[in-house]
Design a protein around this motif. Structure first.
Motif, PDB file in Angstrom:
ATOM      1  N   ILE A   1       4.561   4.341   8.438  1.00  0.00           N
ATOM      2  CA  ILE A   1       4.554   4.950   7.111  1.00  0.00           C
ATOM      3  C   ILE A   1       5.229   6.307   7.222  1.00  0.00           C
ATOM      4  CG2 ILE A   1       3.103   5.890   5.266  1.00  0.00           C
ATOM      5  CD1 ILE A   1       1.046   3.679   6.127  1.00  0.00           C
TER       6      ILE A   1
ATOM      7  N   SER B   1      13.545   3.369   3.948  1.00  0.00           N
ATOM      8  CA  SER B   1      12.626   2.221   3.964  1.00  0.00           C
ATOM      9  C   SER B   1      13.327   0.939   3.537  1.00  0.00           C
ATOM     10  CB  SER B   1      11.412   2.488   3.068  1.00  0.00           C
ATOM     11  OG  SER B   1      11.735   2.358   1.693  1.00  0.00           O
TER      12      SER B   1
ATOM     13  N   LYS C   1       7.233   0.546   6.429  1.00  0.00           N
ATOM     14  CA  LYS C   1       6.516  -0.302   5.479  1.00  0.00           C
ATOM     15  C   LYS C   1       6.256   0.387   4.144  1.00  0.00           C
ATOM     16  CE  LYS C   1       6.106  -3.725   8.387  1.00  0.00           C
ATOM     17  NZ  LYS C   1       6.884  -4.960   8.167  1.00  0.00           N
ATOM     18  N   LYS C   2       5.956   1.689   4.193  1.00  0.00           N
ATOM     19  CA  LYS C   2       5.638   2.439   2.976  1.00  0.00           C
ATOM     20  C   LYS C   2       6.079   3.886   3.138  1.00  0.00           C
ATOM     21  CE  LYS C   2       3.406  -0.696   0.431  1.00  0.00           C
ATOM     22  NZ  LYS C   2       3.706  -1.043  -0.975  1.00  0.00           N
TER      23      LYS C   2
ATOM     24  N   LYS D   1       8.459  -0.294  -5.066  1.00  0.00           N
ATOM     25  CA  LYS D   1       7.368  -0.973  -4.368  1.00  0.00           C
ATOM     26  C   LYS D   1       7.076  -0.388  -2.987  1.00  0.00           C
ATOM     27  CE  LYS D   1       6.750  -3.625  -7.839  1.00  0.00           C
ATOM     28  NZ  LYS D   1       5.630  -3.270  -8.768  1.00  0.00           N
ATOM     29  N   ASN D   2       8.031   0.314  -2.404  1.00  0.00           N
ATOM     30  CA  ASN D   2       7.786   0.899  -1.087  1.00  0.00           C
ATOM     31  C   ASN D   2       7.100   2.260  -1.160  1.00  0.00           C
ATOM     32  OD1 ASN D   2       9.006  -1.319  -0.029  1.00  0.00           O
ATOM     33  ND2 ASN D   2      10.743  -0.252   0.894  1.00  0.00           N
TER      34      ASN D   2
ATOM     35  N   ALA E   1       4.016   4.305  -1.621  1.00  0.00           N
ATOM     36  CA  ALA E   1       2.557   4.120  -1.624  1.00  0.00           C
ATOM     37  C   ALA E   1       1.841   5.221  -2.396  1.00  0.00           C
ATOM     38  CB  ALA E   1       2.030   4.087  -0.195  1.00  0.00           C
TER      39      ALA E   1
ATOM     40  N   CYS F   1      -3.085  -0.880   6.298  1.00  0.00           N
ATOM     41  CA  CYS F   1      -2.570  -1.909   5.393  1.00  0.00           C
ATOM     42  C   CYS F   1      -3.388  -1.970   4.099  1.00  0.00           C
ATOM     43  CB  CYS F   1      -2.567  -3.267   6.078  1.00  0.00           C
ATOM     44  SG  CYS F   1      -1.335  -3.410   7.400  1.00  0.00           S
TER      45      CYS F   1
ATOM     46  N   TYR G   1      -2.860   1.619   2.081  1.00  0.00           N
ATOM     47  CA  TYR G   1      -1.525   1.858   1.536  1.00  0.00           C
ATOM     48  C   TYR G   1      -0.890   0.631   0.889  1.00  0.00           C
ATOM     49  CZ  TYR G   1      -1.299   6.488   3.725  1.00  0.00           C
ATOM     50  OH  TYR G   1      -1.513   7.805   4.073  1.00  0.00           O
TER      51      TYR G   1
ATOM     52  N   ILE H   1      -0.090  -2.491   2.254  1.00  0.00           N
ATOM     53  CA  ILE H   1       0.935  -3.136   3.069  1.00  0.00           C
ATOM     54  C   ILE H   1       0.587  -4.616   3.214  1.00  0.00           C
ATOM     55  CG2 ILE H   1       2.011  -3.233   5.350  1.00  0.00           C
ATOM     56  CD1 ILE H   1       1.310  -0.215   5.616  1.00  0.00           C
TER      57      ILE H   1
END
Length: 276
Positions: free
Chosen positions: A49, A67, A74-75, A98-99, A101, A269, A272, A274
């Motif tokens: 992240i 990202s 992931k975020k 969407k990425n 968080a 996960c 955030y 994921i």
């Protein structure tokens, strides 16, 4: 999935990044996803992240761009002016990303009263509506104000960065431990197992220095609300990526496989958002 839930990227700018002073020369350079990937692979970490280091919308877009280019990012925890009059429309637009968080503000550089400002609180009050998280970056002196702050928002997903930066180098424990205990009673608040080495003696730390602090956050938050993060590359002023990971990994070795999986990935996960 194993996750490093706190690291940074930047193209070093001595003016913008003036907080990286000459005592931190080792990180007065660019740090890219290509620099991080070998470190992640060496510890079998599946993703990370990226957290903001500069308070600008350009920083958020920069991290989001990375990202999209590197799926293991992931975020992103970005920055937005939460006190802005048009904050809701900004959050509404960001919801399409969407990425992204959530967000963070560098509260550690401000007086504790910054968490009482009406415009800031209004911005925080909108985050849960748009499913954004909030990282709390503070020092121990901010803990009483942080407690009152998080109490106002029982539906907001909060996470404390770097254990709230206890003064490990001096060994101060009592004030920090009391504040952390009180904060941990807020069920929607998580805590990152991150940033410890930079609060210790950079040249002379030893793993025993961290045990009282790790014991305390584990007692307070339990394994279901702790999240591992490296704080790379900031950690490099005091330790290598491997040393930082190993400090946490070795401490939690006696715990069950499920508990270790939670701290080193599953909790991040969940917090955030994921997906595997």
């Amino acid at each position: 999935m194993r996750i490093d839930a706190h690291q940074h990227f930047w193209n070093f700018d001595p003016v913008r990044d003036s907080w990286i002073d000459d005592s931190m020369k080792v990180i007065q350079r660019d740090f890219s996803p290509e620099d991080l990937l070998p470190e992640l692979r060496s510890k079998r970490i599946d993703g990370c992240i990226a957290v903001q280091a500069d308070q600008s919308p350009q920083e958020t877009q920069y991290l989001l761009g990375l990202s999209h280019q590197h799926p293991y990012i992931k975020k992103v925890v970005g920055w937005v002016d939460l006190s802005a009059p048009d904050i809701e429309s900004q959050l509404e637009r960001y919801q399409a990303e969407k990425n992204l968080a959530g967000f963070r503000k560098i509260l550690q550089a401000l007086p504790p009263s910054a968490m009482e400002e009406e415009a800031f609180l209004q911005g925080i009050s909108l985050l849960s509506k748009y499913h954004f998280t909030y990282d709390i970056l503070i020092f121990p002196k901010h803990l009483p104000a942080a407690l009152e702050f998080v109490k106002k928002f029982p539906n907001q997903a909060f996470i404390i960065d770097h254990l709230a930066k206890p003064a490990i180098k001096s060994g101060e424990f009592e004030h920090w431990s009391k504040g952390i205990k009180e904060l941990s009673e807020i069920p929607n608040l998580y805590c990152k197992v991150s940033g410890m080495v930079t609060e210790a003696d950079w040249k002379k730390w030893k793993k025993e220095d961290f045990i009282p602090y790790l014991d305390h956050i584990t007692d307070c938050f339990g394994t279901e609300r702790l999240v591992y993060g490296s704080d790379w590359p900031v950690c490099l002023v005091a330790a290598s990526y491997a040393q930082v990971f190993d400090l946490a990994w070795e401490y939690f070795q006696p715990f069950s496989e499920d508990e270790k999986a939670a701290i080193f990935g599953d909790n991040a996960c969940e917090f955030y958002g994921i997906n595997a």
